[in-house]
Design a protein around this motif. Structure first.
Motif, PDB file in Angstrom:
ATOM      1  N   LEU A 194      72.921  46.259  75.375  1.00 60.11           N
ATOM      2  CA  LEU A 194      72.956  45.686  76.719  1.00 60.11           C
ATOM      3  C   LEU A 194      74.161  46.205  77.505  1.00 60.11           C
ATOM      4  O   LEU A 194      74.075  46.409  78.723  1.00 60.11           O
ATOM      5  CB  LEU A 194      72.987  44.156  76.648  1.00 60.11           C
ATOM      6  N   GLY A 195      75.292  46.406  76.823  1.00 61.42           N
ATOM      7  CA  GLY A 195      76.457  46.973  77.497  1.00 61.42           C
ATOM      8  C   GLY A 195      76.192  48.384  77.976  1.00 61.42           C
ATOM      9  O   GLY A 195      76.565  48.759  79.100  1.00 61.42           O
ATOM     10  N   LEU A 196      75.534  49.178  77.135  1.00 59.61           N
ATOM     11  CA  LEU A 196      75.160  50.540  77.530  1.00 59.61           C
ATOM     12  C   LEU A 196      74.208  50.510  78.707  1.00 59.61           C
ATOM     13  O   LEU A 196      74.342  51.295  79.655  1.00 59.61           O
ATOM     14  CB  LEU A 196      74.510  51.249  76.338  1.00 59.61           C
ATOM     15  N   TRP A 197      73.261  49.598  78.676  1.00 56.28           N
ATOM     16  CA  TRP A 197      72.287  49.444  79.763  1.00 56.28           C
ATOM     17  C   TRP A 197      72.999  49.097  81.068  1.00 56.28           C
ATOM     18  O   TRP A 197      72.721  49.687  82.121  1.00 56.28           O
ATOM     19  CB  TRP A 197      71.300  48.358  79.358  1.00 56.28           C
ATOM     20  N   ALA A 198      73.932  48.154  81.022  1.00 65.53           N
ATOM     21  CA  ALA A 198      74.638  47.728  82.236  1.00 65.53           C
ATOM     22  C   ALA A 198      75.529  48.830  82.790  1.00 65.53           C
ATOM     23  O   ALA A 198      75.782  48.887  84.001  1.00 65.53           O
ATOM     24  CB  ALA A 198      75.480  46.485  81.932  1.00 65.53           C
ATOM     25  N   ALA A 199      76.014  49.720  81.913  1.00 62.46           N
ATOM     26  CA  ALA A 199      76.926  50.789  82.352  1.00 62.46           C
ATOM     27  C   ALA A 199      76.192  51.977  82.945  1.00 62.46           C
ATOM     28  O   ALA A 199      76.802  52.820  83.608  1.00 62.46           O
ATOM     29  CB  ALA A 199      77.773  51.262  81.170  1.00 62.46           C
ATOM     30  N   LEU A 200      74.891  52.051  82.726  1.00 62.38           N
ATOM     31  CA  LEU A 200      74.153  53.255  83.116  1.00 62.38           C
ATOM     32  C   LEU A 200      74.245  53.545  84.609  1.00 62.38           C
ATOM     33  O   LEU A 200      74.373  54.700  85.026  1.00 62.38           O
ATOM     34  CB  LEU A 200      72.691  53.106  82.685  1.00 62.38           C
ATOM     35  N   ILE A 201      74.215  52.500  85.433  1.00 62.20           N
ATOM     36  CA  ILE A 201      74.243  52.736  86.874  1.00 62.20           C
ATOM     37  C   ILE A 201      75.573  53.335  87.312  1.00 62.20           C
ATOM     38  O   ILE A 201      75.631  54.175  88.220  1.00 62.20           O
ATOM     39  CB  ILE A 201      73.947  51.443  87.663  1.00 62.20           C
ATOM     40  N   TYR A 202      76.670  52.959  86.644  1.00 62.81           N
ATOM     41  CA  TYR A 202      77.974  53.510  87.006  1.00 62.81           C
ATOM     42  C   TYR A 202      78.084  54.973  86.586  1.00 62.81           C
ATOM     43  O   TYR A 202      78.769  55.757  87.249  1.00 62.81           O
ATOM     44  CB  TYR A 202      79.088  52.679  86.379  1.00 62.81           C
ATOM     45  N   ALA A 203      77.406  55.333  85.508  1.00 60.46           N
ATOM     46  CA  ALA A 203      77.351  56.742  85.120  1.00 60.46           C
ATOM     47  C   ALA A 203      76.550  57.530  86.147  1.00 60.46           C
ATOM     48  O   ALA A 203      76.921  58.649  86.520  1.00 60.46           O
ATOM     49  CB  ALA A 203      76.735  56.879  83.727  1.00 60.46           C
ATOM     50  N   PHE A 204      75.462  56.952  86.638  1.00 59.32           N
ATOM     51  CA  PHE A 204      74.673  57.616  87.680  1.00 59.32           C
ATOM     52  C   PHE A 204      75.493  57.796  88.950  1.00 59.32           C
ATOM     53  O   PHE A 204      75.358  58.793  89.660  1.00 59.32           O
ATOM     54  CB  PHE A 204      73.399  56.815  87.982  1.00 59.32           C
ATOM     55  N   TYR A 205      76.362  56.806  89.256  1.00 60.37           N
ATOM     56  CA  TYR A 205      77.203  56.894  90.452  1.00 60.37           C
ATOM     57  C   TYR A 205      78.004  58.190  90.469  1.00 60.37           C
ATOM     58  O   TYR A 205      78.232  58.780  91.521  1.00 60.37           O
ATOM     59  CB  TYR A 205      78.196  55.729  90.499  1.00 60.37           C
ATOM     60  N   THR A 206      78.465  58.610  89.301  1.00 65.50           N
ATOM     61  CA  THR A 206      79.347  59.779  89.242  1.00 65.50           C
ATOM     62  C   THR A 206      78.628  61.071  89.618  1.00 65.50           C
ATOM     63  O   THR A 206      79.278  62.085  89.857  1.00 65.50           O
ATOM     64  CB  THR A 206      79.950  59.937  87.833  1.00 65.50           C
ATOM     65  N   PHE A 207      77.285  61.040  89.650  1.00 60.81           N
ATOM     66  CA  PHE A 207      76.517  62.232  90.013  1.00 60.81           C
ATOM     67  C   PHE A 207      75.961  62.138  91.437  1.00 60.81           C
ATOM     68  O   PHE A 207      75.216  63.030  91.862  1.00 60.81           O
ATOM     69  CB  PHE A 207      75.367  62.450  89.030  1.00 60.81           C
ATOM     70  N   GLY A 208      76.287  61.068  92.158  1.00 61.68           N
ATOM     71  CA  GLY A 208      75.803  60.936  93.525  1.00 61.68           C
ATOM     72  C   GLY A 208      76.322  62.068  94.407  1.00 61.68           C
ATOM     73  O   GLY A 208      77.499  62.411  94.347  1.00 61.68           O
ATOM     74  N   GLY A 209      75.458  62.663  95.193  1.00 61.68           N
ATOM     75  CA  GLY A 209      75.846  63.774  96.059  1.00 61.68           C
ATOM     76  C   GLY A 209      74.870  64.928  96.018  1.00 61.68           C
ATOM     77  O   GLY A 209      74.932  65.834  96.848  1.00 61.68           O
TER      78      GLY A 209
ATOM     79  N   LEU B  17      64.925  53.569  86.583  1.00 64.47           N
ATOM     80  CA  LEU B  17      64.561  52.153  86.509  1.00 64.47           C
ATOM     81  C   LEU B  17      65.475  51.392  85.557  1.00 64.47           C
ATOM     82  O   LEU B  17      65.815  50.227  85.801  1.00 64.47           O
ATOM     83  CB  LEU B  17      63.099  52.020  86.079  1.00 64.47           C
ATOM     84  N   LEU B  18      65.885  52.031  84.468  1.00 62.11           N
ATOM     85  CA  LEU B  18      66.833  51.399  83.557  1.00 62.11           C
ATOM     86  C   LEU B  18      68.174  51.155  84.244  1.00 62.11           C
ATOM     87  O   LEU B  18      68.783  50.089  84.081  1.00 62.11           O
ATOM     88  CB  LEU B  18      67.027  52.280  82.315  1.00 62.11           C
ATOM     89  N   ALA B  19      68.633  52.146  85.015  1.00 62.52           N
ATOM     90  CA  ALA B  19      69.911  52.001  85.719  1.00 62.52           C
ATOM     91  C   ALA B  19      69.851  50.880  86.740  1.00 62.52           C
ATOM     92  O   ALA B  19      70.788  50.078  86.869  1.00 62.52           O
ATOM     93  CB  ALA B  19      70.283  53.315  86.402  1.00 62.52           C
ATOM     94  N   VAL B  20      68.748  50.806  87.476  1.00 66.03           N
ATOM     95  CA  VAL B  20      68.600  49.756  88.490  1.00 66.03           C
ATOM     96  C   VAL B  20      68.502  48.383  87.836  1.00 66.03           C
ATOM     97  O   VAL B  20      69.203  47.441  88.214  1.00 66.03           O
ATOM     98  CB  VAL B  20      67.355  50.028  89.362  1.00 66.03           C
ATOM     99  N   SER B  21      67.655  48.252  86.828  1.00 69.26           N
ATOM    100  CA  SER B  21      67.463  46.947  86.188  1.00 69.26           C
ATOM    101  C   SER B  21      68.698  46.507  85.412  1.00 69.26           C
ATOM    102  O   SER B  21      68.911  45.306  85.206  1.00 69.26           O
ATOM    103  CB  SER B  21      66.254  47.005  85.244  1.00 69.26           C
ATOM    104  N   GLY B  22      69.537  47.473  84.993  1.00 69.65           N
ATOM    105  CA  GLY B  22      70.753  47.124  84.276  1.00 69.65           C
ATOM    106  C   GLY B  22      71.713  46.294  85.097  1.00 69.65           C
ATOM    107  O   GLY B  22      72.556  45.564  84.533  1.00 69.65           O
ATOM    108  N   THR B  23      71.612  46.369  86.432  1.00 75.74           N
ATOM    109  CA  THR B  23      72.497  45.575  87.283  1.00 75.74           C
ATOM    110  C   THR B  23      72.206  44.078  87.157  1.00 75.74           C
ATOM    111  O   THR B  23      73.058  43.248  87.475  1.00 75.74           O
ATOM    112  CB  THR B  23      72.364  45.987  88.759  1.00 75.74           C
ATOM    113  N   LEU B  24      71.010  43.723  86.687  1.00 73.56           N
ATOM    114  CA  LEU B  24      70.668  42.310  86.524  1.00 73.56           C
ATOM    115  C   LEU B  24      71.362  41.698  85.309  1.00 73.56           C
ATOM    116  O   LEU B  24      71.412  40.475  85.164  1.00 73.56           O
ATOM    117  CB  LEU B  24      69.150  42.164  86.372  1.00 73.56           C
TER     118      LEU B  24
END
Length: 441
Positions: A195-210, A396-403
């Motif tokens: 669950l911790g890995l799941w919740a962190a996924l969106i922040y990892a995606f953030y680093t590739f924004g651009g 979808l995993l990254a988005v749902s991880g925010t919940l």
């Protein structure tokens, strides 16, 4: 955007440099600390998964650029695939998310600068950076390319510098000052659980924004067929540097010592006798944040012009001045930027964090729509279909991880509110257009 008559068309490697300049930012240098806090050492897996998802999205966008080399990039693809109102919604979701993110970047830049000028107020420093960024955009495409190329080289050099210093520290070459914290040994890799890995996924995606900015600029390529190649090499190299740098942080210091209020790279080197490091890394953070802020300014200004030309925004924003500069569009972007600054300064703490989290989520919604557009518009072999499924699942995993996280969950709800507003406007336009057509017939 101003474009000189003798403007040389882009080569693939120049677009790769621009991509590096657009992607590496405060999301990596600061946001990675949040990912580490959420998932512990398993953050490495989060970064690898995010890199895979980002590559799939960029590859889809680049291949559609080859097939449909038109202005507007992902918005144009969505319009072709699903109709005019989807293109309308995609453009405004992107504009809103990037504008909000720019405000948070400006606030971060002001905080970093107070390291050297503690007496200057945040609002003044943020305004100075905003004016400089707008001036660079006002100078036109040529200058934007040169600035982003320079910033991209500096940011890559900064990561490489950390990797070199980190290796020297790891092998005992550097002197340790008093109070050395326990060196990281990756502890229990999955101590924070799945669950911790799941919740962190969106922040990892953030680093590739651009990567969206690369899509918008891909139409400037000398050879449009080079679009996929421009991102492939860049993302592979960038992903390797990300993983190596984060891995060194986890080896140099226990992940439990990493805090959300400090760059993990600063934390990793705090106990070494390197008096110049705080100043260098503070400058690095400023360059990274300013570069991504300028890239976002370019993207949203380009997008609003495209929306206006297609009738999805007031036609005023498509008008250009004597120097072929879209001043009304730039003024709208500046207004949104100013509003973001005010919000970020008036509402401290988590309230603005919720809004910027929502903006990042909407960016992922845009990425998801890119994959859907590719599925609808392009011919696909079995490997393409597998990639699209994998990319969609990761997003979808990254988005749902925010919940799963209390600080991210409100941002998810805010992002849904933004989607409802923009989607409702698009639906209203559709119904109004249908009634007009019926009346005309």
């Amino acid at each position: 955007m101003k474009k000189k008559e003798q403007h040389p068309e882009l080569t693939w490697w120049k677009l790769s440099l621009i991509g590096v300049g657009c992607i590496i930012g405060t999301g990596f240098f600061l946001g990675s600390s949040i990912a580490i806090d959420k998932s512990g050492p398993a953050v490495i897996i989060a970064f690898i998964l995010a890199a895979i998802g980002t590559y799939i999205v960029f590859d889809a966008m680049a291949r559609m650029t080859v097939e449909y080399p038109e202005k507007g990039s992902f918005r144009t693809f969505a319009k072709k695939a699903f109709g005019k109102e989807t293109g309308f919604g995609t453009g405004w979701v992107f504009w809103t998310s990037e504008t909000l993110i720019m405000g948070s970047q400006l606030t971060a830049l002001a905080i970093f600068t107070q390291f050297w000028f503690p007496g200057m107020p945040l609002w003044l420093l943020a305004t100075i950076y905003a004016v400089i960024g707008l001036a660079i955009i006002l100078m036109g495409v040529d200058d934007f390319e040169r600035v982003e190329n320079l910033f991209g080289i500096i940011k890559v050099a900064a990561i490489v510098m950390f990797i070199i210093i980190g290796l020297l520290a790891l092998f005992g070459v550097l002197d340790v000052t008093g109070g050395k914290t326990e060196r990281g040994v990756l502890d229990v890799f999955f101590e924070k659980g799945t669950l911790g890995l799941w919740a962190a996924l969106i922040y990892a995606f953030y680093t590739f924004g651009g990567i969206e900015v690369m899509g918008l600029m891909a139409t400037e390529l000398k050879d449009k067929n080079d679009a996929p190649k421009s991102g492939r090499l860049m993302l592979i190299v960038l992903s390797i540097m990300y993983v190596v740098a984060i891995g060194l942080v986890l080896l140099l210091v226990s992940w439990k010592d990493v805090t959300k209020d400090e760059s993990p790279f600063m934390t990793a080197l705090n106990d070494y006798n390197l008096p110049f490091v705080p100043h260098i890394f503070n400058g690095m953070l400023i360059i990274a944040g300013f570069s991504t802020m300028v890239a976002a300014l370019f993207a949203v200004t380009t997008m609003i012009v495209t929306l206006a030309k297609d009738g999805d925004a007031p036609c005023l924003f498509a008008k250009k001045g004597r120097l072929s500069v879209p001043l009304p569009a730039l003024a709208l972007t500046a207004g949104g930027l100013g509003a973001s600054i005010i919000i970020s300064l008036i509402f401290p703490g988590k309230i603005y964090e919720y809004i910027t989290t929502a903006a990042g989520l909407m960016l992922l919604y845009t990425w998801f729509l890119i994959l859907l557009s590719f599925w609808k518009l392009m011919k696909k072999n079995m490997w393409d279909q597998i990639k699209m499924y994998v990319g969609a699942i990761l997003i979808l995993l990254a988005v749902s991880g925010t919940l799963l996280d209390g600080t991210s969950r409100p941002g998810f709800y805010v992002s849904l509110l933004f989607l409802l507003i923009i989607g409702g406007t698009a639906f209203y336009r559709h119904v109004k257009g249908a009634r007009t057509n019926d009346g005309a017939s």
